[in-house]
Write a protein that holds these residues in place. Sequence first.
Motif: not given
Length: 249
Positions: A100-113
């Motif tokens: 009945i309700h769903e939300l997705a998102g993110s803020d700025a971040f980093r991926v360390r390879t």
Amino acid sequence: MVFGLSGSQLFGVGLAVVGTIVLAFSARYVWRATSIYRAEVVSMLGETTPGALVRVSGTAQQGDADLLSAPFSGNDCLALRYAVEERRLSPFLLPWFVTIHELAGSDAFRVRTAEADVDIVEPARTVTLEREIVATVPPSDEPPERIARFERTTDAVPVTTYWRSPPSLVRPLTRRLSLGTRRYSEQRAMPGDEVTVVGRVTETGDGIDPLVVSDRPPSQTLVRMAKTSLVGVCLGVFVVALGLVLVLL
């Protein structure tokens, strides 16, 4: 008759239009799911062309932005998808959980390879991570305070519904079937988690605008993203075909 079409033919035209819309939206999501294989695998941006579709895997790290707070658990995270589901009767009169309700998102971040820190600079369009059921609350119980506060302050989630407060005559049956029970789930990417991000290199070439944030191998991510949309594709094809049959009869 309208425009020389009978009633059944007009109905067929309507079905074909609806089916085309469903087909278009579902096919678009399936195409997005295939991006995890269409993307070039990179461990640093380097000389990567701006606008190129790339896939980067590594350890999620906090960037310049603040962490997100998951609404049900209160955990701090980098990417988040949460959902409220309610147990209702299906069209086949079988109980199931309906979102009945769903939300997705993110803020700025980093991926360390192994070679560099890659900046993820925009909110993610799709977040598909390990799912945790934070709470399951029957209609007769009060939800935890954090969840109750979320429902009071979020217009998108009704505090009560017909299934949670049915007429007294049918209440014994709905309680036996656990109708109205709500399930609160979260999918979180937290600092230190291993993630895969698919997206396009920004115009400046110093970050990624993400399409997908996942914690699964490419094959599992594709299946997880595409399986629901494939149902929509099949339904859309069926409705379009049925509409065309009615128009051509």
